[in-house]
Write a protein that holds these residues in place. Structure first.
Motif, PDB file in Angstrom:
ATOM      1  N   THR A 145      62.399   5.409  44.197  1.00 21.33           N
ATOM      2  CA  THR A 145      63.261   5.500  43.024  1.00 21.33           C
ATOM      3  C   THR A 145      62.771   4.572  41.915  1.00 21.33           C
ATOM      4  OG1 THR A 145      65.193   6.057  44.361  1.00 21.33           O
ATOM      5  CG2 THR A 145      65.616   5.192  42.151  1.00 21.33           C
TER       6      THR A 145
ATOM      7  N   LYS B  76      65.533  11.061  30.359  1.00 20.14           N
ATOM      8  CA  LYS B  76      65.006  12.424  30.392  1.00 20.14           C
ATOM      9  C   LYS B  76      64.055  12.710  29.244  1.00 20.14           C
ATOM     10  CE  LYS B  76      68.745  14.655  32.985  1.00 20.14           C
ATOM     11  NZ  LYS B  76      69.770  15.719  32.989  1.00 20.14           N
TER      12      LYS B  76
ATOM     13  N   ASN C  45      67.977   7.069  36.794  1.00 17.07           N
ATOM     14  CA  ASN C  45      67.142   6.755  37.950  1.00 17.07           C
ATOM     15  C   ASN C  45      66.436   8.022  38.408  1.00 17.07           C
ATOM     16  OD1 ASN C  45      67.917   4.022  38.127  1.00 17.07           O
ATOM     17  ND2 ASN C  45      69.731   4.552  39.315  1.00 17.07           N
TER      18      ASN C  45
ATOM     19  N   LYS D  32      64.679  13.886  41.840  1.00 15.90           N
ATOM     20  CA  LYS D  32      66.124  13.853  41.633  1.00 15.90           C
ATOM     21  C   LYS D  32      66.395  12.839  40.532  1.00 15.90           C
ATOM     22  CE  LYS D  32      70.551  12.879  43.888  1.00 15.90           C
ATOM     23  NZ  LYS D  32      71.209  12.446  45.158  1.00 15.90           N
ATOM     24  N   PHE D  33      67.060  13.304  39.467  1.00 18.83           N
ATOM     25  CA  PHE D  33      67.345  12.446  38.326  1.00 18.83           C
ATOM     26  C   PHE D  33      68.842  12.209  38.241  1.00 18.83           C
ATOM     27  CE2 PHE D  33      67.934  11.263  33.914  1.00 18.83           C
ATOM     28  CZ  PHE D  33      66.821  10.469  33.653  1.00 18.83           C
ATOM     29  N   GLU D  34      69.244  10.912  38.248  1.00 17.81           N
ATOM     30  CA  GLU D  34      70.658  10.579  38.218  1.00 17.81           C
ATOM     31  C   GLU D  34      70.841   9.198  37.592  1.00 17.81           C
ATOM     32  OE1 GLU D  34      74.506  10.432  41.284  1.00 17.81           O
ATOM     33  OE2 GLU D  34      72.474  10.529  42.052  1.00 17.81           O
ATOM     34  N   ASP D  35      71.661   9.114  36.534  1.00 16.80           N
ATOM     35  CA  ASP D  35      71.995   7.844  35.881  1.00 16.80           C
ATOM     36  C   ASP D  35      70.743   7.055  35.509  1.00 16.80           C
ATOM     37  OD1 ASP D  35      74.701   8.409  36.195  1.00 16.80           O
ATOM     38  OD2 ASP D  35      74.795   7.422  38.141  1.00 16.80           O
TER      39      ASP D  35
END
Length: 418
Positions: A384, A390, A337, A332-335
């Motif tokens: 995490t 990306k 992280n 899971k890629f978010e901000d």
């Protein structure tokens, strides 16, 4: 060379001390001598939390202190943010006592948020502002008291973590073998007791159960005497004595009757050259099983050779040597992280789960948090990594682990029924 040490080299072809303290979460230099008024380290299992000796030196509250405290946010329970599996469970069971006390530690501002004591260890949660230079700086001349009486002996450990907003959050734990009252004031004072730096209310909450073992075994002239297994809300404690060696040279696998292996979370101990007493801590039991099986085992030094696999967003399995393997199953890629979900299989599950890294193409590791075991899935974790873009080429890295050598002749079964 002692007979047991020769046998160890024969079994696993490896030196002893380097691997023991890293995996059993003990500082052997501290454990080899009797604990007298010293504050030792208890090593955590992840790189996310820096392990420090935490000492206090209090000066008069200053305007700078008051200003610094304004920047500290209300963040809820520190134990749930940065605590180990035991203190997190203690917080979830509402066993904590709110403190909310602002103190000044030399030039540093700090708030002690809460205390936790269930009869096993004393834990404090604390936070410090983002602009603190070193809120957990080493100050050696410190000791502790209970209701004004100095503790004759104790051991302890601390961990800190920088939160997303730069705020420091940390925990401090003290292990005291002497009986303590159900409610008391924990004092932090100078070693000469001339200055009291802080007084913290502590209240015992939660029940415990004690199961006698009273079994002794011998391996190569080394005698282990299993004393008891204590079940607390925040930990499962194995107490034992060693005779005939200067250090705890083996580890313990603790497994319930359903096959679940308990996660080790710390330990402390010491004594004379002829008789040493140790307490090893494992994760707390949510439900009490019918029995626990305790099996000592040996491991040699692990290879420093890492096994790398390029991460491209699809499942990947890496061998971790003779001990087992790790498989990344989701992301899971978010901000910036990146959270990986992964499973480990093998004989040294918790070391395998903790000792993985994500690195860029130049071999620089990304910052990582604490692996979180997914509830209901014994060997699946989430971890995490921060500041991952990306566009980065990233590589999953892990060391090779030796397989353990179990000392089955020293295994004991603890009956927890009745």
């Amino acid at each position: 060379m002692e007979k047991w040490e020769r046998e160890l080299n024969h079994l696993v072809n490896a030196s002893l001390p380097e691997q023991v303290d890293r995996r059993i979460h003990l500082t052997l230099d501290q454990l080899k001598r009797t604990r007298k008024k010293s504050f030792g380290l208890r090593f955590g299992t992840t790189a996310a939390a820096a392990v420090l000796v935490l000492s206090f030196g209090l000066t008069a509250l200053s305007p700078a202190f008051a200003e610094a405290m304004k920047s500290i946010p209300v963040i809820g329970s520190v134990f749930e943010l940065v605590g180990d599996v035991g203190t997190k469970r203690g917080s979830q069971l509402n066993l904590t006592t709110n403190v909310g006390r602002q103190i000044q530690i030399d030039d540093y501002a700090m708030t002690i948020t809460e205390s936790l004591y269930d009869g096993s260890s004393i834990s404090l949660g604390l936070i410090a502002p983002a602009d603190a230079k070193d809120p957990m700086g080493f100050v050696k001349d410190v000791t502790f008291s209970v209701d004004g009486k100095r503790l004759p002996s104790f051991s302890g450990g601390a961990s800190t973590k920088i939160l997303d907003d730069g705020t420091y959050a940390g925990t401090l734990s003290l292990h005291v073998d002497d009986p303590l009252p159900d409610a008391f004031t924990l004092g932090i004072l100078s070693r000469d007791e001339a200055a009291i730096y802080a007084e913290i209310p502590v209240e015992r909450k939660g029940e415990n159960q004690l199961f006698a073992i009273a079994q002794t075994g011998t391996w190569n002239d080394v005698e282990v005497e299993y004393e008891d297994m204590a079940l607390y809300p925040t930990s499962t404690k194995l107490s034992f004595r060693l005779r005939g060696t200067d250090s705890p040279f083996w580890e313990f696998k603790v497994q319930d009757d359903q096959g679940r292996v308990l996660q080790p979370i710390g330990g402390h101990g010491g004594g004379t050259s002829d008789d040493k007493h140790y307490v090893y801590d494992f994760e707390p039991l949510e439900t009490v099983p019918e029995s626990l099986t305790i099996t000592p085992y040996l491991v040699g030094s692990d290879s420093t050779t890492r096994i790398d696999g390029e991460w491209n967003g699809t499942p990947i399995t890496l061998s971790q040597g003779k001990a087992g393997s790790v498989t990344v199953v989701d992301q899971k890629f978010e901000d910036d992280n990146l959270t990986l979900t992964y499973e480990v299989e093998g004989e040294r599950l918790f070391e395998q789960a903790n000792e993985i890294w994500l690195e860029d193409e130049k071999g620089k590791p990304f910052d990582k948090g604490t692996p979180i075991r997914i509830q209901g899935r014994d060997h699946r974790y989430q971890l995490t990594f921060s500041n991952v873009r990306k566009t980065d080429s990233v590589f999953l890295s892990t060391p090779r682990f030796n397989a353990p050598v179990y000392l089955e002749e020293l295994a004991v079964v603890v009956d927890l029924e009745g």
